[in-house]
Motif scaffolding. Structure first.
Motif, PDB file in Angstrom:
ATOM      1  N   ASP A 113     -35.002  16.232   2.970  1.00  0.00           N
ATOM      2  CA  ASP A 113     -34.802  15.178   1.988  1.00  0.00           C
ATOM      3  C   ASP A 113     -35.957  15.346   0.998  1.00  0.00           C
ATOM      4  O   ASP A 113     -37.113  15.128   1.356  1.00  0.00           O
ATOM      5  N   LEU A 114     -35.647  15.793  -0.200  1.00  0.00           N
ATOM      6  CA  LEU A 114     -36.654  16.289  -1.135  1.00  0.00           C
ATOM      7  C   LEU A 114     -36.623  15.521  -2.446  1.00  0.00           C
ATOM      8  O   LEU A 114     -35.561  15.295  -3.021  1.00  0.00           O
ATOM      9  N   ARG A 115     -37.805  15.144  -2.912  1.00  0.00           N
ATOM     10  CA  ARG A 115     -37.924  14.495  -4.222  1.00  0.00           C
ATOM     11  C   ARG A 115     -39.097  15.121  -4.958  1.00  0.00           C
ATOM     12  O   ARG A 115     -40.163  15.314  -4.377  1.00  0.00           O
ATOM     13  N   VAL A 116     -38.879  15.452  -6.202  1.00  0.00           N
ATOM     14  CA  VAL A 116     -39.949  15.941  -7.062  1.00  0.00           C
ATOM     15  C   VAL A 116     -40.192  14.852  -8.098  1.00  0.00           C
ATOM     16  O   VAL A 116     -39.306  14.539  -8.901  1.00  0.00           O
ATOM     17  N   ARG A 117     -41.380  14.256  -8.035  1.00  0.00           N
ATOM     18  CA  ARG A 117     -41.692  13.154  -8.958  1.00  0.00           C
ATOM     19  C   ARG A 117     -41.587  13.631 -10.403  1.00  0.00           C
ATOM     20  O   ARG A 117     -41.851  14.780 -10.703  1.00  0.00           O
ATOM     21  N   LEU A 118     -41.199  12.738 -11.231  1.00  0.00           N
ATOM     22  CA  LEU A 118     -41.011  12.956 -12.666  1.00  0.00           C
ATOM     23  C   LEU A 118     -39.750  13.762 -12.982  1.00  0.00           C
ATOM     24  O   LEU A 118     -39.476  14.031 -14.144  1.00  0.00           O
ATOM     25  N   VAL A 119     -39.001  14.170 -11.952  1.00  0.00           N
ATOM     26  CA  VAL A 119     -37.705  14.820 -12.192  1.00  0.00           C
ATOM     27  C   VAL A 119     -36.647  13.731 -12.012  1.00  0.00           C
ATOM     28  O   VAL A 119     -36.485  13.180 -10.924  1.00  0.00           O
ATOM     29  N   PRO A 120     -35.932  13.380 -13.083  1.00  0.00           N
ATOM     30  CA  PRO A 120     -34.941  12.291 -13.014  1.00  0.00           C
ATOM     31  C   PRO A 120     -33.817  12.594 -12.010  1.00  0.00           C
ATOM     32  O   PRO A 120     -33.472  13.741 -11.760  1.00  0.00           O
ATOM     33  N   ARG A 121     -33.242  11.529 -11.454  1.00  0.00           N
ATOM     34  CA  ARG A 121     -32.160  11.647 -10.478  1.00  0.00           C
ATOM     35  C   ARG A 121     -30.951  12.411 -11.017  1.00  0.00           C
ATOM     36  O   ARG A 121     -30.193  12.970 -10.238  1.00  0.00           O
ATOM     37  N   VAL A 122     -30.805  12.465 -12.317  1.00  0.00           N
ATOM     38  CA  VAL A 122     -29.690  13.215 -12.899  1.00  0.00           C
ATOM     39  C   VAL A 122     -29.766  14.695 -12.496  1.00  0.00           C
ATOM     40  O   VAL A 122     -28.767  15.400 -12.484  1.00  0.00           O
ATOM     41  N   PHE A 123     -30.959  15.150 -12.112  1.00  0.00           N
ATOM     42  CA  PHE A 123     -31.151  16.537 -11.696  1.00  0.00           C
ATOM     43  C   PHE A 123     -31.101  16.721 -10.175  1.00  0.00           C
ATOM     44  O   PHE A 123     -31.439  17.796  -9.667  1.00  0.00           O
ATOM     45  N   ASP A 124     -30.692  15.682  -9.437  1.00  0.00           N
ATOM     46  CA  ASP A 124     -30.623  15.792  -7.972  1.00  0.00           C
ATOM     47  C   ASP A 124     -29.755  16.959  -7.514  1.00  0.00           C
ATOM     48  O   ASP A 124     -30.091  17.655  -6.565  1.00  0.00           O
ATOM     49  N   GLY A 125     -28.637  17.187  -8.170  1.00  0.00           N
ATOM     50  CA  GLY A 125     -27.759  18.298  -7.792  1.00  0.00           C
ATOM     51  C   GLY A 125     -28.464  19.636  -7.936  1.00  0.00           C
ATOM     52  O   GLY A 125     -28.354  20.510  -7.058  1.00  0.00           O
ATOM     53  N   LEU A 126     -29.211  19.807  -9.006  1.00  0.00           N
ATOM     54  CA  LEU A 126     -29.951  21.039  -9.235  1.00  0.00           C
ATOM     55  C   LEU A 126     -31.094  21.182  -8.211  1.00  0.00           C
ATOM     56  O   LEU A 126     -31.312  22.268  -7.673  1.00  0.00           O
TER      57      LEU A 126
END
Length: 145
Positions: A113-126
């Motif tokens: 389960d991965l999150r990169v801060r400052l990357v908007p959720r619109v890029f979750d698929g990428l």
């Protein structure tokens, strides 16, 4: 957070697959532009802390992790489980590695389960796709030895 799962089968016995996947320094050879530094003395186990440093020169970031759970596979056929918690400011989330018997070999399941801060959720698929590709390659390379 984008979650992804990688599942693989290998002819390796579970103990060897586990050893290869949880030798944290070995991940350096499989993740592009990344070096792993283990900050706690061996052996690995719950409480182990390591940092993945990714980038080129000044354009880099650190991804510190802590082993939150550690249960190696048992000789009697039990499944091993390891949970990593990402404790950094840029990359957050967790990863779970499971290794168990599968016929004469073993199966591996890597869930993250991965999150990169400052990357908007619109890029979750990428982010999910990149994670599946990178960590799929990590698992395959480490198991191939």
């Amino acid at each position: 957070m984008p979650r992804f799962v990688i599942e693989r089968r290998t002819a390796l016995p579970p103990a060897e697959a586990w050893r290869r996947l949880t030798t944290w320094e070995a991940h350096s050879a499989t993740v592009p532009l990344t070096r792993i530094d283990v900050l706690t003395p061996p052996p690995s186990g719950a409480g182990t802390v390591f940092v993945a440093r990714t980038g080129l020169g000044r354009v880099s970031f650190s991804d510190p992790m802590r082993v939150a759970a550690w249960q190696p596979p048992t000789a009697r056929g039990g499944t091993g489980r390891c949970r990593l918690v990402k404790t950094g400011r840029i990359v957050t989330g967790w990863a779970e590695i499971a290794v168990g018997p599968d016929g004469a070999g073993s199966y591996v399941r890597w869930e993250e389960d991965l999150r990169v801060r400052l990357v908007p959720r619109v890029f979750d698929g990428l982010t999910r796709l990149a994670g599946q590709r990178v960590f799929g390659r990590v698992v395959e390379t480490l198991l191939a030895g």
